[in-house]
Design a protein around this motif. Structure first.
Motif, PDB file in Angstrom:
ATOM      1  N   GLU A  49     -51.986 -42.355 -17.679  1.00 34.51           N
ATOM      2  CA  GLU A  49     -51.235 -42.687 -16.588  1.00 34.51           C
ATOM      3  C   GLU A  49     -49.675 -43.518 -17.194  1.00 34.51           C
ATOM      4  O   GLU A  49     -49.966 -43.648 -17.999  1.00 34.51           O
ATOM      5  CB  GLU A  49     -52.258 -43.772 -15.716  1.00 34.51           C
ATOM      6  N   ILE A  50     -48.900 -43.889 -15.814  1.00 32.36           N
ATOM      7  CA  ILE A  50     -48.234 -44.324 -16.081  1.00 32.36           C
ATOM      8  C   ILE A  50     -48.242 -45.785 -14.543  1.00 32.36           C
ATOM      9  O   ILE A  50     -47.834 -45.444 -13.756  1.00 32.36           O
ATOM     10  CB  ILE A  50     -46.864 -44.298 -16.007  1.00 32.36           C
ATOM     11  N   ASP A  51     -48.298 -47.262 -15.226  1.00 31.44           N
ATOM     12  CA  ASP A  51     -48.419 -47.846 -13.923  1.00 31.44           C
ATOM     13  C   ASP A  51     -49.694 -48.051 -12.588  1.00 31.44           C
ATOM     14  O   ASP A  51     -49.086 -47.110 -11.345  1.00 31.44           O
ATOM     15  CB  ASP A  51     -47.326 -48.308 -13.306  1.00 31.44           C
ATOM     16  N   GLY A  52     -50.864 -47.172 -13.222  1.00 29.87           N
ATOM     17  CA  GLY A  52     -52.130 -46.561 -12.084  1.00 29.87           C
ATOM     18  C   GLY A  52     -51.666 -45.345 -12.020  1.00 29.87           C
ATOM     19  O   GLY A  52     -52.460 -44.813 -10.547  1.00 29.87           O
ATOM     20  N   ILE A  53     -50.694 -44.608 -11.907  1.00 32.65           N
ATOM     21  CA  ILE A  53     -50.247 -42.863 -11.259  1.00 32.65           C
ATOM     22  C   ILE A  53     -50.623 -42.398 -12.543  1.00 32.65           C
ATOM     23  O   ILE A  53     -49.694 -42.230 -13.621  1.00 32.65           O
ATOM     24  CB  ILE A  53     -48.771 -42.706 -10.760  1.00 32.65           C
ATOM     25  N   SER A  54     -51.067 -41.138 -12.235  1.00 33.10           N
ATOM     26  CA  SER A  54     -50.862 -39.735 -12.779  1.00 33.10           C
ATOM     27  C   SER A  54     -49.863 -39.495 -14.212  1.00 33.10           C
ATOM     28  O   SER A  54     -49.099 -39.241 -12.849  1.00 33.10           O
ATOM     29  CB  SER A  54     -52.124 -38.461 -12.196  1.00 33.10           C
ATOM     30  N   TYR A  55     -49.947 -38.787 -14.815  1.00 30.95           N
ATOM     31  CA  TYR A  55     -48.431 -38.691 -15.369  1.00 30.95           C
ATOM     32  C   TYR A  55     -47.406 -37.419 -15.260  1.00 30.95           C
ATOM     33  O   TYR A  55     -46.628 -37.534 -14.580  1.00 30.95           O
ATOM     34  CB  TYR A  55     -48.705 -38.607 -17.094  1.00 30.95           C
ATOM     35  N   GLY A  56     -48.824 -36.715 -14.238  1.00 34.42           N
ATOM     36  CA  GLY A  56     -48.092 -35.532 -13.635  1.00 34.42           C
ATOM     37  C   GLY A  56     -47.364 -35.424 -12.118  1.00 34.42           C
ATOM     38  O   GLY A  56     -46.774 -35.019 -12.014  1.00 34.42           O
ATOM     39  N   SER A 214     -40.534 -45.333  -3.062  1.00 35.03           N
ATOM     40  CA  SER A 214     -40.567 -43.954  -2.211  1.00 35.03           C
ATOM     41  C   SER A 214     -41.711 -43.265  -1.605  1.00 35.03           C
ATOM     42  O   SER A 214     -42.552 -43.555  -1.316  1.00 35.03           O
ATOM     43  CB  SER A 214     -39.743 -43.408  -1.789  1.00 35.03           C
ATOM     44  N   PHE A 215     -42.351 -42.796  -2.947  1.00 32.07           N
ATOM     45  CA  PHE A 215     -43.419 -42.563  -3.024  1.00 32.07           C
ATOM     46  C   PHE A 215     -45.089 -43.257  -3.156  1.00 32.07           C
ATOM     47  O   PHE A 215     -45.513 -42.803  -3.057  1.00 32.07           O
ATOM     48  CB  PHE A 215     -43.402 -41.067  -4.598  1.00 32.07           C
ATOM     49  N   TYR A 216     -45.124 -44.055  -4.606  1.00 30.62           N
ATOM     50  CA  TYR A 216     -45.248 -44.891  -4.737  1.00 30.62           C
ATOM     51  C   TYR A 216     -45.589 -46.362  -4.684  1.00 30.62           C
ATOM     52  O   TYR A 216     -46.466 -47.381  -5.545  1.00 30.62           O
ATOM     53  CB  TYR A 216     -45.950 -44.425  -6.570  1.00 30.62           C
ATOM     54  N   GLY A 217     -44.560 -47.381  -4.450  1.00 29.11           N
ATOM     55  CA  GLY A 217     -44.544 -48.722  -4.436  1.00 29.11           C
ATOM     56  C   GLY A 217     -44.537 -49.076  -5.797  1.00 29.11           C
ATOM     57  O   GLY A 217     -44.335 -50.178  -5.381  1.00 29.11           O
ATOM     58  N   LYS A 218     -43.948 -48.640  -5.952  1.00 30.17           N
ATOM     59  CA  LYS A 218     -43.735 -48.857  -7.374  1.00 30.17           C
ATOM     60  C   LYS A 218     -42.609 -48.622  -8.407  1.00 30.17           C
ATOM     61  O   LYS A 218     -42.292 -47.390  -8.434  1.00 30.17           O
ATOM     62  CB  LYS A 218     -44.876 -48.482  -9.174  1.00 30.17           C
ATOM     63  N   ALA A 219     -41.436 -49.245  -9.156  1.00 28.09           N
ATOM     64  CA  ALA A 219     -40.027 -49.110  -9.142  1.00 28.09           C
ATOM     65  C   ALA A 219     -40.217 -49.914 -10.926  1.00 28.09           C
ATOM     66  O   ALA A 219     -40.988 -50.952 -10.631  1.00 28.09           O
ATOM     67  CB  ALA A 219     -39.351 -49.547  -8.448  1.00 28.09           C
ATOM     68  N   ASP A 220     -39.040 -49.062 -11.426  1.00 23.40           N
ATOM     69  CA  ASP A 220     -38.961 -49.652 -11.996  1.00 23.40           C
ATOM     70  C   ASP A 220     -37.763 -50.722 -12.203  1.00 23.40           C
ATOM     71  O   ASP A 220     -37.641 -52.210 -13.299  1.00 23.40           O
ATOM     72  CB  ASP A 220     -38.044 -49.232 -13.458  1.00 23.40           C
ATOM     73  N   VAL A 221     -36.846 -50.770 -11.537  1.00 24.40           N
ATOM     74  CA  VAL A 221     -36.314 -52.191 -10.418  1.00 24.40           C
ATOM     75  C   VAL A 221     -35.989 -52.050  -9.201  1.00 24.40           C
ATOM     76  O   VAL A 221     -36.548 -51.130  -8.570  1.00 24.40           O
ATOM     77  CB  VAL A 221     -34.171 -51.406 -11.305  1.00 24.40           C
ATOM     78  N   SER A 222     -35.500 -53.385  -9.138  1.00 22.42           N
ATOM     79  CA  SER A 222     -35.669 -53.469  -7.154  1.00 22.42           C
ATOM     80  C   SER A 222     -35.104 -52.336  -6.189  1.00 22.42           C
ATOM     81  O   SER A 222     -33.989 -51.908  -6.848  1.00 22.42           O
ATOM     82  CB  SER A 222     -35.276 -54.773  -7.428  1.00 22.42           C
ATOM     83  N   VAL A 223     -36.140 -52.327  -5.587  1.00 19.35           N
ATOM     84  CA  VAL A 223     -35.923 -50.955  -4.744  1.00 19.35           C
ATOM     85  C   VAL A 223     -34.396 -51.871  -3.215  1.00 19.35           C
ATOM     86  O   VAL A 223     -33.758 -50.305  -3.306  1.00 19.35           O
ATOM     87  CB  VAL A 223     -36.278 -51.241  -3.757  1.00 19.35           C
ATOM     88  N   GLY A 224     -34.251 -52.711  -3.883  1.00 13.87           N
ATOM     89  CA  GLY A 224     -33.207 -53.149  -2.844  1.00 13.87           C
ATOM     90  C   GLY A 224     -31.895 -53.049  -3.673  1.00 13.87           C
ATOM     91  O   GLY A 224     -30.689 -52.546  -3.593  1.00 13.87           O
ATOM     92  N   VAL A 225     -31.652 -52.795  -5.260  1.00 17.44           N
ATOM     93  CA  VAL A 225     -30.237 -53.117  -6.110  1.00 17.44           C
ATOM     94  C   VAL A 225     -30.583 -51.509  -6.113  1.00 17.44           C
ATOM     95  O   VAL A 225     -29.200 -51.182  -6.270  1.00 17.44           O
ATOM     96  CB  VAL A 225     -31.369 -53.442  -7.149  1.00 17.44           C
ATOM     97  N   SER A 226     -31.453 -50.544  -6.261  1.00 16.95           N
ATOM     98  CA  SER A 226     -30.936 -48.681  -6.395  1.00 16.95           C
ATOM     99  C   SER A 226     -30.667 -48.726  -5.352  1.00 16.95           C
ATOM    100  O   SER A 226     -29.863 -47.808  -5.524  1.00 16.95           O
ATOM    101  CB  SER A 226     -32.998 -48.680  -6.462  1.00 16.95           C
ATOM    102  N   LEU A 227     -30.907 -49.015  -3.944  1.00 15.18           N
ATOM    103  CA  LEU A 227     -30.550 -48.882  -2.398  1.00 15.18           C
ATOM    104  C   LEU A 227     -28.929 -49.791  -2.734  1.00 15.18           C
ATOM    105  O   LEU A 227     -27.365 -48.180  -2.410  1.00 15.18           O
ATOM    106  CB  LEU A 227     -30.778 -49.555  -1.897  1.00 15.18           C
ATOM    107  N   GLY A 228     -28.509 -50.716  -3.279  1.00 12.56           N
ATOM    108  CA  GLY A 228     -27.020 -51.080  -3.622  1.00 12.56           C
ATOM    109  C   GLY A 228     -26.582 -49.949  -4.572  1.00 12.56           C
ATOM    110  O   GLY A 228     -25.107 -50.303  -4.116  1.00 12.56           O
TER     111      GLY A 228
END
Length: 253
Positions: A49-56, A214-228
């Protein structure tokens, strides 16, 4: 706007994709499935798992983004380079079609093919692991925005390239390595401090992070920064395309 002309070019580009369905659709899907099987089995057995998400499930957004980036660039670059190669680009430029209509038609065709491919890969991945999309609107938004942005980037490469070898130069030597090193198969939080900082200079990190959010609600960086960051790259590509048509860079010779 001459919608009939835009539709004519767009229809030709889409028809070419269906004539080469093995190369355009089936081959990328098989390649992505192999990535999924190899990485999911080899690494998934060590990292459950990574951040509570199965690796697959964790690597699915990265695999989709990998195909989306490379195919968007390849589709758009070949679409505009081939008329240059055979000389029909001059007929297109002298036709009663504006530069904006040319870009919309070619980029729209390339982006549509990439989006269809991304959705097919998503459906294929669901056969391997159970998927849950927390933010379907933002998933589609990131999918469309990334496809359009990198189709514009591919359009620029197609005009810049002087040979078929140069068409593959940027996707193979720059985009693919950046995607692999951008968190497709791991979280950048797993990296040591200095490498994590260096990774943040990789623009693909923000694309993958936002798409995974958008899939799991978890990200390495802020979603606002990603969109920007995505919007900034889109604006840069639009500015470069406008400059190309204004100056005639590698179009008039």
């Amino acid at each position: 706007m001459n919608l009939r002309a835009v539709w004519a070019i767009y229809r030709v580009e889409m028809a070419r994709a269906f004539r080469t369905v093995l190369q355009s659709i089936i081959s990328p899907v098989i390649s992505t499935s192999l990535y999924f099987v190899v990485f999911g089995s080899a690494i998934g057995s060590r990292i459950t798992e990574i951040d509570g998400i199965s690796y697959g499930a964790f690597i699915v957004p990265g695999l989709i983004m990998l195909s989306l980036l490379t195919q968007s660039i390849s589709n758009a670059s070949f679409a505009i380079y081939f008329p240059k190669f055979v000389g029909s680009i001059y007929e297109l430029l002298s036709a009663p079609v504006s530069y904006l209509e040319i870009v919309i038609a070619y980029v729209g065709g390339a982006a549509t093919k990439s989006i269809i491919l991304g959705l097919i890969i998503l459906a294929t991945a669901s056969l391997f692991v159970p998927l849950h999309i927390e933010h379907p609107f933002w998933m589609l938004s990131f999918l469309v925005l990334t496809a359009v942005t990198f189709s514009l980037f591919g359009f620029i490469i197609g005009i810049w390239a002087k040979s078929f070898e140069q068409l593959q130069l940027v996707p193979l030597l720059i985009v693919t390595p950046l995607t692999f090193l951008g968190g497709s198969f791991y979280s950048i939080h797993m990296l040591p401090g200095v490498w994590k900082t260096i990774t943040l200079f990789n623009p693909v990190v923000y694309l993958i992070s936002g798409f995974r959010w958008s899939f799991y609600g978890k990200a390495d960086v802020s979603v606002g920064v990603s969109l920007g960051m995505t919007l900034v790259f889109l604006a840069v590509c639009i500015a470069i395309v406008a400059w190309i048509f204004k100056t005639g860079y590698r179009l008039r010779n």
